[in-house]
Design an enzyme around this catalytic site. Structure first.
Site, short mmCIF file in Angstrom:
data_model
loop_
_atom_site.label_atom_id
_atom_site.label_comp_id
_atom_site.label_asym_id
_atom_site.label_seq_id
_atom_site.Cartn_x
_atom_site.Cartn_y
_atom_site.Cartn_z
CG HIS A 211 -1.88 -1.20 1.04
ND1 HIS A 211 -3.27 -0.92 0.91
CD2 HIS A 211 -1.78 -2.52 1.30
CE1 HIS A 211 -4.06 -2.42 1.24
NE2 HIS A 211 -2.74 -3.01 1.23
CE1 TYR B 153 -0.06 -5.25 7.57
CE2 TYR B 153 -1.36 -3.34 8.39
CZ TYR B 153 -1.32 -4.43 7.57
OH TYR B 153 -2.19 -4.76 6.66
#
Ligand code: HEM
Ligand code: HEM
Lengths: 357, 206
Positions: free
Chosen positions: A63, A329
């Site tokens: 992303h 993440y």
């Protein structure tokens, strides 16, 4: 007590015992830290696979292309019987969000994928936070981190052509029938012309905890007020950011936070499966986005939208993607902030080695 | 006034409790950052409150260390060995305090809420700043390795005292020598049975 100056008996064995004790502890540490099991699926290996198309220092490893936004969530109390979190009580909670495209390329054309994403960080008045990352699709292609990693590997660029090998991708989906619902959706999905006209779903299940301590399995999504959805214009590769700027200049953009309650037996550990349509869905409040900022300088840049950062009143479910997302993440976040800080070795480009540390 | 012959029982209790906690913390730390399984979640949830507990215990321990004089190292130990022993002890004390503070500061810099339980959280002690986060996060990792290596050396040295030199050092932190604040008459008796206080100290597991 013997005289320390006297040589103890079995001196060699004594040294061996000391060496063995120290070595045993060191080996146990190395094992737990993954140094002795290079095939263990670690967050570092997942992120290495995500950045195999090339490292873009400072950017998210997935992303990567996106834009920061800010606004607030106005709770209406409707979800309060299910979650004791103050975020659902009537009142405003400030939000820093980010719209993005999936994939590791920060320069990807907006029309290259039919999926957009929306990440939110709610900063609650009691100092707690709620972070969520949502995608504009009804299901995730895979249900486990292992399958996610396999999918990444199957779509690695072939060194000969520089493009993913269609045969490998086909073989992956043949071996993963759980991806069927996603494939059926993606066949008809069109890249939208706007971030503001999309619904975004958290896909993974969570538990709401009510004031009596009871758990309720839920999924949530945000559903837009703006309904003029159209396919993106051809030719322009960055239309999403300019569309958002234009819309926000005209006024705030709104979504409703829709919380779906599971019925007994609905899977909480499988993001490839939708829950039936007739499940109770609560409109928990309105998300209002008022402004946007470039991601290079906006407040969302240094936020890790780890979906397991949750306030009191929401907990993770048994969905195995959640822990993997949290771990991956964090690894991506460390790499990109290290690159911002220009720490040596920050990019850790495309190695299958452990991150050190 | 002479130094006592052994560590105060409270110091021994703190020593062995913290030894277990810190080793557990180091294993939890390297384990949680290298797994994508659900273990990642509960290890991380354990890591923060356990780290905070270590910080509080370290403060108490330093108070105890200042209040109750520790026994001197054996006079016949070579000067260099004495120096390494003292230096490594200060490194250990420093890391006991620094590791939790860095962990706390790095989560603050990352803009995370510093949750110690479902609802309970600490205030930030550093401004939210990605660059600062990166420095602190790397420091947390490298200092953890330094911590582990120092503990390995410490353990090797303790066993060297116990098995090779066979001097008073090992019993002074385990079950030997009832603690005396007053100058003790030179005693070579290490029998643990003569003082109730000595029994409070946890015996070493290895
Ligand atoms: C095991 C599966 C997954 C892995 C390994 C993974 C990995 C990643 C990584 C490494 C990032 C970059 C994070 C950063 O640097 O801040 C990211 C971003 C993101 N992911 Fe995932 N992801 C997974 C599944 C999902 C799922 C199920 C969703 C659900 C909706 C999702 C939604 C998002 C969103 C919205 C972002 C962008 C966050 C932002 O804008 O900062 N991901 N993902
Ligand atoms: C004596 C105290 C502590 C020790 C020995 C310790 C040890 C460790 C170790 C060994 C790691 C893995 C490092 C790596 O391999 O990169 C780690 C990571 C971590 N520590 Fe600690 N720690 C301590 C205190 C704390 C405290 C008090 C906090 C927070 C309040 C904290 C938060 C963290 C976090 C969030 C990570 C992982 C970050 C990520 O996923 O990237 N630590 N710690």
């Amino acid at each position: 007590m013997s005289d320390p100056s006297r040589k103890p008996p079995h001196l060699l064995w004594r040294w061996c015992a000391i060496g063995a004790a120290v070595a045993l502890l060191a080996v146990a540490f190395a094992y737990v830290g993954g140094w002795l099991t290079p095939h263990r699926l670690t967050p570092q290996r997942i992120v290495d696979a995500l950045q195999s198309g090339g490292v873009h220092p400072g950017f998210r490893r997935n992303h990567a292309k996106g834009v920061c936004v800010a606004g607030y969530f106005e709770g209406n109390g409707a979800a309060s019987p299910y979650s004791k979190s103050i975020v659902f009580a009537a009142g405003r909670t400030p939000v820093v969000g980010r719209f993005a495209l999936p994939g590791g390329n920060p320069y990807a054309p907006d029309g290259s994928v039919p999926i957009r994403s929306f990440a939110l960080r709610f900063a609650l008045a009691n100092g707690q936070q709620w972070r969520t990352g949502m995608n504009s699709m009804p299901v995730f292609p895979v249900s486990t981190p292992e399958a996610f990693y396999e999918q990444l590997q199957a779509s690695q660029p072939d060194p000969a052509t520089g493009k993913p090998d269609p045969a490998r991708i086909k073989a992956f989906f043949a071996a993963h029938p759980e991806a069927g619902a996603f494939l059926a959706w993606v066949k008809t999905a069109k890249p939208s012309a706007s971030y503001a006209t999309e619904s975004y779903s958290a896909l993974d299940a969570f538990y709401f905890i009510d004031a009596k301590g009871e758990r309720h399995a839920v999924r949530w999504q945000v559903v837009p007020d703006a309904k003029d959805a159209a396919p993106g214009p051809a030719g322009d590769t960055d239309y999403l950011a300019s569309d958002l700027r234009t819309r926000l200049a005209a006024g705030p953009q709104r979504w409703h936070l829709m919380v779906t309650l599971a019925a007994p037996g609905d899977p909480t550990n499988d993001a490839t499966k939708v829950w039936p349509n007739d499940r109770t869905t609560i409109d928990a409040g309105t998300l209002v986005i008022e402004s946007e900022q470039p991601q290079e300088s906006g407040a969302c840049r240094d936020i890790n939208y780890d979906p397991t950062v949750l306030p009191d009143g929401i907990e993770v479910s048994d969905d195995p993607l959640l822990a993997a997302r949290s771990a991956a993440y964090a690894s991506s976040y460390l790499r990109r902030t290290s690159e911002e800080a220009k720490l040596p070795g920050a990019a850790r480009a495309d190695t299958s080695k452990q991150e050190q540390p | 006034m002479n130094a006592p012959q052994a560590f105060h029982p409270l110091a021994r209790l703190l020593h062995w409790t913290m030894a277990l906690l810190i080793l557990a913390m180091l294993f939890v730390g390297v384990g949680m950052v290298t797994t994508v399984s659900e273990k990642h979640q509960w290890l991380l949830a354990l890591h923060r409150p356990l780290g905070a507990a270590i910080f509080v215990l370290a403060l108490i321990r330093i108070g105890v260390r200042l209040r109750f004089k520790p026994p001197a190292l054996p006079a016949d130990m070579p000067a260099l060995m004495q120096f390494v022993a003292h230096a490594s002890h200060w490194v250990l004390y420093g890391l006991m305090l620094a590791m939790p503070l860095i962990g706390w500061a790095m989560l603050s810099a990352g803009g995370y809420p510093i949750m110690l339980g479902h609802a309970w959280h600490l205030p930030p002690i550093a401004p939210a700043n990605g660059v600062l986060f990166a420095w602190l996060r790397e420091a947390h990792g490298y200092l953890a390795y330094l911590f582990f290596l120092t503990i390995l050396g410490h353990m090797g040295a303790a066993l060297f005292h116990a098995l090779i030199r066979r001097d008073e050092v090992f019993p002074s932190m385990t079950v030997g020598f009832p603690h005396q604040d007053a100058p003790a008459e030179p005693s070579r008796n290490i029998a643990p049975d003569e003082s109730g206080r000595a029994a409070e100290a946890t015996p070493p597991s290895a």
